[in-house]
Design an enzyme around this catalytic site. Structure first.
Site, short mmCIF file in Angstrom:
data_model
loop_
_atom_site.label_atom_id
_atom_site.label_comp_id
_atom_site.label_asym_id
_atom_site.label_seq_id
_atom_site.Cartn_x
_atom_site.Cartn_y
_atom_site.Cartn_z
N LYS A 124 46.87 49.09 36.78
CA LYS A 124 45.72 48.53 37.50
C LYS A 124 44.59 49.35 37.81
O LYS A 124 43.81 49.04 37.33
CB LYS A 124 45.99 47.90 38.71
CG LYS A 124 44.94 47.55 40.14
CD LYS A 124 45.10 46.17 39.58
CE LYS A 124 44.30 45.66 40.43
NZ LYS A 124 44.16 43.98 40.22
N ASP A 139 31.30 33.58 38.82
CA ASP A 139 31.88 32.82 39.72
C ASP A 139 31.57 31.65 39.28
O ASP A 139 31.83 30.11 39.78
CB ASP A 139 32.19 33.32 40.68
CG ASP A 139 33.00 34.62 41.19
OD1 ASP A 139 34.42 34.45 40.15
OD2 ASP A 139 32.67 35.29 41.93
N GLU A 154 48.02 40.72 46.57
CA GLU A 154 47.13 42.10 46.99
C GLU A 154 46.90 42.77 48.79
O GLU A 154 47.16 43.49 48.52
CB GLU A 154 45.31 42.16 46.07
CG GLU A 154 46.48 42.43 44.42
CD GLU A 154 45.18 42.63 43.76
OE1 GLU A 154 44.07 41.89 43.75
OE2 GLU A 154 45.68 43.41 42.40
N GLN A 186 37.42 40.06 34.73
CA GLN A 186 37.86 40.39 33.84
C GLN A 186 36.63 39.61 32.38
O GLN A 186 36.21 40.10 31.68
CB GLN A 186 38.74 40.65 33.37
CG GLN A 186 39.41 41.20 31.80
CD GLN A 186 41.18 40.02 31.24
OE1 GLN A 186 41.27 41.08 30.27
NE2 GLN A 186 41.69 40.02 32.23
#
Lengths: 402, 402
Positions: free
Chosen positions: A376, A298, A171, A316
């Protein structure tokens, strides 16, 4: 309990913000004292950071003041860093004091995974925060300005190495390859002087992604001048260069490290049993052996039993986990015991490639180009909607879909 | 002569551009071959450069493509650097070749005057070209971005030293003090962290300017947080610091040198008798002993006999000199001998102080604040008008007078 129980949420990332918002909407501040702790007074969307890093979006669009989204009359906000959690005494040690809790939610995010490769933390940039990506943007511009002013041109000023061709790496390379022509124009430099390398140890870019989509992405990025070095592990990063396992080296003044993340070191430092900083949580999102501590995002590890591998630490999943955690907190505060189990519902994955380009899988459908790019943006806007409703979408959203 | 004589103009600064424009307007290309040589394919307004240096104006607004202003069917343009003039053989040695001439016009501009102070050229920035000021702007932003990312804050990243409180130094400090609050906002830094020093060896800022106006300027700039160190000569510049004659030092990662200019070294290298790179020209603007060479602008020295001191090398004078030089060239080409004498007509001087602030003297009148600032813009626009008429004013002018 006679007094209202105290819920402390550590970290205002995707999970922490969503938990705080959900508790506020459910009016839980009437039954519990709720405290949100975060290093900065703003929340930012980590998954957007490749854009301000390349300079294709202003960093202010990726962040919002916490007090603009959370009602701080209902939820107390403390701006401070977390040093250590003392679960035995139900205390959190902050940089500026201590905080006790009845229920703790750990959403402290990640730090870059270097795999022990020497020189990474000293000589490479990382895409991890507003501060870090603003520095990358400025550094890139500074390289262009310096090159222009040199009598003897130093080509490594215009060589950019992105280590890791996973999601973030690709990205970022996508945005950077879009930005380079603008930079060349701004600094009077010919496009062909600039080199972008995407270096990946694995035998493919975007490992795990649909092969056809990966090929589309690589072809597109190559057409914008990106050079891929796949199956090419990095041995060491030194000042001004990357040494490869194959004996080659790439001279570059700008090395951006995107080979994945590990959980926040506070978790291990606080005695939780963790793998790469991530705690394998129970089905109800609690830390094993801790009835009053939830961990998500995380810092949490959940195995996808279908393939017997961990779910990737995505926004998500963190958002979905926050729904489970906030529901379970409500139950605990109300004295209920039948806690909910977390069941991820992966709707799809879309990787942006800069400009109006992206690739993705939604359900069984593969998406390319414009339609993937619009999808997106819809995903990014949906998060803002969940957090702050339509006003936040209008203020910070990606409204230019096509 | 049987063939058309060849006029070579070296440098597309204020003088060179104005001479080329005047000759073109007078259709002199029918009677002479006219060649303009410049290092870049664009002309820039040197006196505006403090603005892009501070980042308050984009550098593209200070420059224009030479071919947008000069008709290159009438006047040949060569993009090249000048190495040396061989007046004996009537040749100019360029980086990429040679050029002979019948008449030569030298308008090669200046380089910073360091007065032999050690370390200046290695460790200080200068406000002298588009490339150099773009680097200053980027460097300043880079310092802010770096500071923000540091765990242990290095205060010298936010300390800015401007050496010289003459015209350019004060104008730059004015712009910088206007820009700092924006930068603080952009990089999440408290204003009081940033320090700007204006260091001047002479016993006053803006030496030679009206005292009352100087006081106005200093009070204004101090109210924006600028600290003046007047009567404070600099002994040496080292990496990351300025050593003062009084034994103090200022730690700073950004030292901008603005203590005046000297003529282009090509002039001395080519054997002209020069003082600080400036040739004391005849009244008709020709170099002594050279009937076919004119010198003007920063490379020329003219004594103001009223005060027995040289006129300062300003754009205003360079433009007026270009009128004399182009008139005299016309006469020479036509075989006339009664060359015109240059008589400067100083209409006034205005120094901008950033934002809507300035000070100035026009005729006998002192101007402050808004009206001075508007006058400064009128002067800047007037130059564009002389060069390219109303279309150029509309394209590049400072139209927002108040």
């Amino acid at each position: 309990m006679n007094r209202r129980p105290k819920v402390v949420i550590l970290g205002a990332g995707y999970g922490g913000m969503m938990t705080a918002t959900r508790l506020q909407k459910a009016n839980m501040h009437r039954e519990a004292e709720i405290v949100l702790v975060n290093k900065h007074n703003y929340h930012y969307q980590t998954t957007w950071l490749h854009e301000p890093a390349a300079g294709t979006m202003h960093h202010d669009r990726t962040r919002m003041k916490i007090s603009d989204v959370i009602d701080t009359n209902k939820i107390q906000f403390i701006k401070d860093g977390v040093q250590r959690i003392d679960s035995e005494h139900q205390k959190v040690h902050l940089d500026g004091g201590e905080l006790d809790y009845d229920y703790l939610v750990i959403g402290l995010g990640s730090e870059p995974e270097t795999f022990g490769i020497p020189g990474v933390s000293q000589h490479a940039f990382s895409i991890r925060s507003v501060n870090s990506v603003r520095l990358i943007r400025e550094h890139i511009e500074y390289m262009f300005a310096n090159y222009n002013r040199q009598d003897e041109k130093q080509e490594d000023l215009l060589t950019f190495v992105v280590a890791g061709a996973g999601f973030t790496g690709i990205e970022f390379v996508g945005e950077l390859s879009e930005r380079i022509p603008e930079l060349c124009h701004e600094y009077d430099i010919a496009r062909e002087k600039v080199k972008i390398y995407s270096v990946e140890a694995a035998p493919s870019a975007l490992p795990g992604f649909d092969e056809e989509l990966v090929e589309y992405a690589m072809n597109l990025l190559e057409s914008r001048g990106v050079e891929f070095k796949i199956s090419t592990p990095i041995k060491e990063v030194q000042e001004g260069k990357v040494l490869l396992e194959n004996g080659d080296e790439i001279k570059s003044q700008t090395i951006v490290w995107t080979t994945g993340v590990r959980g926040n070191p506070v978790v291990e430092k606080s005695g939780f049993d963790a793998m790469r900083g991530r705690v394998k949580v129970e089905k109800d999102m609690r830390a094993p052996g801790h009835d009053n501590i939830f961990i998500f995002g995380d810092c949490a590890l959940i195995i996808n039993e279908e393939i017997n591998r961990p779910y990737p630490p995505t926004a998500q999943i963190a958002i979905q986990q926050a729904y489970t955690v906030s529901n379970n907190l409500k139950k605990l505060i109300k004295g209920e015991e039948n806690l909910e189990e977390f069941k991820p519902d992966i709707k799809g994955t879309v990787a942006s490639l800069g400009g109006k380009e992206a690739i993705g899988v939604i359900g069984d459908r593969k998406l390319y180009g414009n339609s993937a790019s619009a999808m997106k943006k819809i995903i990014d806007n949906r998060y803002l909607y969940l957090l702050g409703g339509m006003p936040l979408v209008l203020k910070k959203g990606k409204l230019n879909l096509f």
